[in-house]
Design a protein around this motif. Sequence first.
Motif, short mmCIF file in Angstrom:
data_model
loop_
_atom_site.label_atom_id
_atom_site.label_comp_id
_atom_site.label_asym_id
_atom_site.label_seq_id
_atom_site.Cartn_x
_atom_site.Cartn_y
_atom_site.Cartn_z
N LEU A 160 34.36 34.02 49.62
CA LEU A 160 34.65 33.84 48.20
C LEU A 160 33.38 33.82 47.35
O LEU A 160 33.41 34.23 46.18
CB LEU A 160 35.42 32.53 47.99
CG LEU A 160 36.85 32.51 48.48
CD1 LEU A 160 37.43 31.11 48.38
CD2 LEU A 160 37.73 33.49 47.68
N THR A 176 33.48 31.57 42.29
CA THR A 176 33.93 32.42 43.41
C THR A 176 33.86 33.87 42.94
O THR A 176 34.87 34.44 42.51
CB THR A 176 35.36 32.04 43.82
OG1 THR A 176 36.21 32.07 42.66
CG2 THR A 176 35.40 30.65 44.43
N LEU A 179 36.44 36.51 44.05
CA LEU A 179 37.81 36.33 43.54
C LEU A 179 37.73 35.30 42.42
O LEU A 179 37.91 34.11 42.62
CB LEU A 179 38.75 35.85 44.65
CG LEU A 179 40.24 36.12 44.48
CD1 LEU A 179 40.51 37.61 44.32
CD2 LEU A 179 41.02 35.56 45.65
N PHE A 182 39.47 31.53 41.69
CA PHE A 182 40.27 31.27 42.89
C PHE A 182 40.77 29.82 42.91
O PHE A 182 41.96 29.56 43.05
CB PHE A 182 39.43 31.56 44.14
CG PHE A 182 40.09 31.12 45.41
CD1 PHE A 182 41.04 31.93 46.02
CD2 PHE A 182 39.76 29.90 46.01
CE1 PHE A 182 41.66 31.53 47.19
CE2 PHE A 182 40.37 29.50 47.19
CZ PHE A 182 41.33 30.31 47.77
N TYR A 371 46.79 29.82 46.26
CA TYR A 371 46.33 30.80 45.28
C TYR A 371 47.38 31.90 45.10
O TYR A 371 47.69 32.31 43.97
CB TYR A 371 45.00 31.41 45.73
CG TYR A 371 44.54 32.57 44.88
CD1 TYR A 371 43.89 32.34 43.67
CD2 TYR A 371 44.75 33.89 45.29
CE1 TYR A 371 43.47 33.40 42.89
CE2 TYR A 371 44.33 34.95 44.51
CZ TYR A 371 43.70 34.71 43.31
OH TYR A 371 43.29 35.75 42.54
#
Length: 436
Positions: A160, A176, A179, A182, A371
């Motif tokens: 991440l 992150t 992503l 996240f 998530y």
Amino acid sequence: RALPREPLRELQLQVPCDSSLEETKKRRSRWEADIEFRLNLFESSVERQEQEKANRESTLSLARHTRRTGRTACTFQESELEACQEPEQPQEPEQPEQPEAEPKKEAEAAPEDPPIIKELKEIDDKYLAVEREYEKAVQELQKQYSAKQQPFIDQRTQILTNIAAAEGEEAKASGTPALRGFWKEAMKNLPALEEHIEEWDEPVLDYCKDITKAWLDEADISKGFKLIFHFVENPYFTNTELWKEYHVEEASPYTGEVSAKEIKAAEIDWNAGKNVTVEKVAKKVKGGGAKKAKQKGKEKEEPRDSFFRGFFRHLKEGMPIPDDVNLEDARGLMEDDDDDDEGMMELLMENDYEIGCCVRDQLIPFAVRWYTGEAAPEDHGYDEDEEEDEDEDEDDDDEDDDEDEDERPKKGFKPPARKGKKDGPPGEGKEECKQQ
């Protein structure tokens, strides 16, 4: 000591008339000698009594000293101590109430268990001792498997936070990069946190890099745990970690329940003008004219609901309710509106502890599923507002029908009973109206 003269006067009056003066003088001399002897005997008796009294007082004083200090300067016979007591002048009574205090304490104490209950409790204690051994074994086993799982958590964090996989400059600056957002999305999908995250909290949570957990005491994990929110450099605060500790104790060994005794949290060092837990509102100015024009444009900060205000709050048993607690939400947790501050504090800590356990046991291990929303319950995301809108539409339709009924009244029509009326349950009259 001067001799009293009153007895002599009485004797003089009692002297018989005798013709012989000499005989009278002899009798008077004998009477005076007898009186003198009796007076001397009385005086010696009085002196002896005073001496005995002084001896008794001295003996009692020594006896009291011996009882207070516990050290005996000399030995006393029980009969002597009893003889030394002064029933007519009890200057320092021995307080006979003290021996009676023990029976009272025994009466207040719980009655002694019968033999069969004692035997059964001994068996119960032996069972509990084995249960303690089991709990320790489980803790050791949990530590072993947590150590085996930790490499996977570290691998997730490494993926991440890989800046090379970031798409765009905003993603690179986030917590992150691979992503973006996240942890923000995972926390919003967790039912325990979704209602606590406000719109103005979301930009701050974009800088969250990781959430980890730790035990307060590795030797005894039942003492509590710690949550750590890791952040990258951001424009909101200078902290790189925001932690929260839950100090707990076992409420009862027979139920397995634990209760939080204190909840500690890190203090957030907000940058100037970046505190999302407050909002700026224009000051209200009374009057008008030049005064209003002068105060125009001035603002003041007022607290508002925020994840960073409600979650990172210090709570402890016995302390007053913090000023920034939303009392309406707190009363919503209470079954009885008459509960005092102590009961409200207990419920606040219990609710906070449950949220912390959800973050520790659900969010951190399976953050990816939260998530994506796969871990959320099936009814998660159900919009209660939509249901309320549908109910309002149905109520509107019912009101329209009622208006039509009013336009065409029928024989024997009765208006619906008001809500809360004693002669029928709430809504009964409305239901009758529908049937007509």
